[in-house]
Design an enzyme around this catalytic site. Structure first.
Site, short mmCIF file in Angstrom:
data_model
loop_
_atom_site.label_atom_id
_atom_site.label_comp_id
_atom_site.label_asym_id
_atom_site.label_seq_id
_atom_site.Cartn_x
_atom_site.Cartn_y
_atom_site.Cartn_z
CE LYS A 246 -3.92 -1.18 1.35
NZ LYS A 246 -3.15 -2.17 2.09
CG ASN A 247 -4.59 -0.83 5.50
OD1 ASN A 247 -4.41 -1.51 4.48
ND2 ASN A 247 -3.77 0.15 5.84
CB CYS B 169 4.16 -1.82 0.39
SG CYS B 169 2.68 -1.31 -0.46
NE ARG C 222 5.05 -4.21 5.67
CZ ARG C 222 3.92 -3.99 4.99
NH1 ARG C 222 3.92 -4.02 3.68
NH2 ARG C 222 2.80 -3.75 5.62
CG ASP D 146 0.01 3.92 5.79
OD1 ASP D 146 0.50 2.91 5.28
OD2 ASP D 146 -0.41 3.96 6.96
NE ARG E 31 -1.14 -4.84 -2.45
CZ ARG E 31 -0.42 -4.29 -1.46
NH1 ARG E 31 0.71 -3.69 -1.73
NH2 ARG E 31 -0.81 -4.38 -0.22
N1 EPU Z 1 6.74 -5.44 12.80
C1 EPU Z 1 7.65 -6.35 13.29
N2 EPU Z 1 7.19 -7.61 13.55
C2 EPU Z 1 5.90 -7.98 13.35
C3 EPU Z 1 4.98 -7.03 12.87
C4 EPU Z 1 5.43 -5.76 12.60
O1 EPU Z 1 8.82 -6.05 13.48
O2 EPU Z 1 5.56 -9.14 13.60
C5 EPU Z 1 7.20 -4.07 12.52
C6 EPU Z 1 7.07 -3.75 11.02
O3 EPU Z 1 8.18 -4.23 10.29
C7 EPU Z 1 6.99 -2.24 11.06
C8 EPU Z 1 6.20 -1.98 12.34
O4 EPU Z 1 6.34 -3.16 13.14
O5 EPU Z 1 8.27 -1.71 11.15
C9 EPU Z 1 4.74 -1.68 12.14
O6 EPU Z 1 4.14 -2.68 11.38
P1 EPU Z 1 2.60 -3.04 11.50
O7 EPU Z 1 2.50 -4.46 11.89
O8 EPU Z 1 1.91 -2.03 12.32
O9 EPU Z 1 2.14 -2.88 10.02
P2 EPU Z 1 1.25 -3.85 9.16
O10 EPU Z 1 0.15 -4.40 9.97
O11 EPU Z 1 2.12 -4.80 8.44
C10 EPU Z 1 -0.46 -2.05 8.45
C11 EPU Z 1 -0.96 -1.51 7.16
C12 EPU Z 1 0.12 -0.69 6.51
C13 EPU Z 1 0.50 0.45 7.46
C14 EPU Z 1 0.92 -0.13 8.81
C15 EPU Z 1 1.22 0.93 9.85
C16 EPU Z 1 -2.45 -3.27 6.45
C17 EPU Z 1 -2.76 -4.33 5.47
N3 EPU Z 1 -1.31 -2.63 6.30
O12 EPU Z 1 0.67 -2.86 8.11
O13 EPU Z 1 -0.49 -0.14 5.36
O14 EPU Z 1 1.57 1.16 6.90
O15 EPU Z 1 -0.11 -0.98 9.32
O16 EPU Z 1 0.09 1.68 10.12
O17 EPU Z 1 -3.26 -2.98 7.32
C18 EPU Z 1 -0.56 0.74 3.24
O18 EPU Z 1 -1.79 0.80 3.40
O19 EPU Z 1 0.05 1.26 2.28
C19 EPU Z 1 0.22 0.02 4.22
C20 EPU Z 1 1.48 -0.38 4.02
#
Ligand code: EPU
Length: 421
Positions: free
Chosen positions: A22-23, A117, A122, A305, A397
């Site tokens: 998915k990601n 989620c 976030r 995750d 999702r």
């Molecule tokens: N963060 C910030 N500012 C930003 C971006 C992130 O503070 O601009 C913080 C987030 O709040 C979090 C941390 O940095 O505390 C890590 O967030 P990251 O950006 O790595 O996560 P993401 O890209 O929003 C993806 C996956 C998530 C997975 C995370 C961590 C997707 C669509 N989602 O999220 O997947 O948990 O990386 O590996 O790729 C899931 O699949 O259930 C899921 C939530």
């Protein structure tokens, strides 16, 4: 309302074929908006997030369709607008990556604050700061970011935290920038490497993906490519935990063991046998579940995750386990659902203390988020009696055909309602 009903207690047996990630898919789909022409993606999962993005693409003038051979075709030749439909964008997180892609096709683009989620604040500040460093002017009004840039220029960017989304977004944005972009302290997940492979297949010049420093030499334009998405490591991990909790013995096919090392290592510590096979791995448990401590970390650490379904396993361990969540500030909402099933879990700040017990009992529970949904499904497979799960929109999702897969593995599970993605 759709529900999954599980009558637990049956050990899983047989084999499961893991689908596409998915990601990875959602990041590559956003990147496909960069490219005038027809992108063809194989191994795309048929999940709600993919359909949501497809609807957004349709609004933007890009045509998407699943071919007869299962490949997803995206034709982004003629984008007609760079204003995204905000109510759809808010349904998922990765939609925000479209901003960087669209700003390579238009001087102005707007994307709402994304959803996804509910597992913490976030924010998108790393994305915004990085896009600004690449030369974009951004403003936020009424929950919508609007960006203006005639062409991104290369920049040296250091992320405060190795954010997967910000790394993907900035890679997409910088691919067609003038000059060189260096992203330091970037994420190193398999999905980052795969996005780089996709962009490289389309003509981008990217080095270092999979390390903490990515270097992107911008090119004038990208061309379409045909590409295969990697298997979903989180789906594979979920089935592995499901086999472990039920005392089962299953083959997980089409999984990349390298992507799952931290999860496999904790399964082994918990007393589960894991052996490699030519196209995946076998998971088997005959002895008792041992308690383990887990600390989530960015890749290659233990994935945040997976702490959720892993917690369900530890509810039946012979002793006390601790899970410390370092990536998100509130990814423990699912524990109140496990408590309904008799789990003894105390959450203190970012740590869950889990006292293992001999049994869980089925109860009406809800999916608090995507992986929280996986946690209650996994718990239900081992619980005595019937577990009735609602809130399936989250599960849909990210898990394609989870009920069918579990039925094929011998679980007593059904779904009620009129599910349509
Ligand atoms: N963060 C910030 N500012 C930003 C971006 C992130 O503070 O601009 C913080 C987030 O709040 C979090 C941390 O940095 O505390 C890590 O967030 P990251 O950006 O790595 O996560 P993401 O890209 O929003 C993806 C996956 C998530 C997975 C995370 C961590 C997707 C669509 N989602 O999220 O997947 O948990 O990386 O590996 O790729 C899931 O699949 O259930 C899921 C939530």
């Amino acid at each position: 309302m759709d529900k999954i009903i599980i009558r637990g207690g049956l050990p899983l047996h047989g084999a499961v074929q893991i689908g596409g990630s998915k990601n990875d898919t959602v990041a590559i789909m956003a990147a496909a908006l960069l490219i005038p022409g027809k992108t063809v993606l194989h191994n795309v999962p048929r999940i709600k997030d993919v359909y949501t993005l497809s609807k957004i693409f349709c609004h933007l003038g890009a045509a998407t369709s699943f071919r007869e051979d299962g490949a997803l075709e995206i034709d982004a030749t003629n984008l007609t607008t760079s204003e995204t439909p905000h109510e759809l964008v808010r349904q998922m997180r990765a939609s925000f990556n479209m901003l960087g892609a669209l700003l390579n096709r238009f001087d102005t683009a707007s994307v709402a604050m994304p959803g996804g989620c509910d597992i913490g604040a976030r924010p998108v500040n790393f994305h915004i700061r990085g896009l600004e460093q690449l030369g974009c002017k951004l403003n936020l009004e009424h929950g919508i970011y609007t960006g203006h840039v005639s062409r991104f220029h290369g920049a040296d960017i250091t992320l405060e935290f190795p954010s997967a989304g910000a790394t993907q977004h900035l890679m997409i944005a910088a691919s067609c920038a003038t000059g060189t972009t260096v992203i330091e302290n970037c994420a190193a997940e398999p999905e980052i490497i795969d996005l780089a492979m996709f962009l490289i297949a389309c003509g981008a010049r990217i080095e270092g993906a999979g390390t903490s420093r990515i270097v992107i030499d911008g090119v004038d334009e990208l061309h379409p490519a045909e590409f295969t998405v990697i298997p979903d490591r989180l789906q594979a991990g979920t089935f592995a935990i499901a086999a472990a909790i039920t005392g089962g013995d299953i083959l997980i096919k089409n999984a990349v063991v390298d992507h799952l090392r931290p999860v496999i290592s904790k399964l082994e510590e918990a007393g589960v046998d894991v052996s490699h096979t030519p196209d995946g791995f076998r998971v088997r448990r005959t002895g008792k579940i041992l308690p383990v401590d887990i600390r989530t970390m960015p890749h290659p650490g233990f994935p945040t995750d997976m702490q959720q379904p892993f917690a369900s396993l530890l509810c039946l361990a012979d002793g006390v386990s601790m899970i410390t969540e370092t990536v998100y500030e509130s990814r423990f909402r699912y524990t109140t659902e496990l408590a309904r099933m008799g789990a003894d879990i105390r959450v203190e700040d970012r740590t869950a203390i889990i006292r293992g017990s001999e049994r869980l009992t089925g109860a009406p529970v809800t999916c608090t988020d995507l992986r929280g949904g996986a946690a209650v499904v996994v718990a239900g497979l081992a619980a005595e009696g019937e577990t009735e799960i609602d809130g399936l929109g989250h599960l849909d999702r990210g898990y394609e055909g989870i009920v069918t897969h579990l039925q094929n593995l011998g679980a007593d599970v059904t779904r009620t309602g009129t599910y349509q993605v």
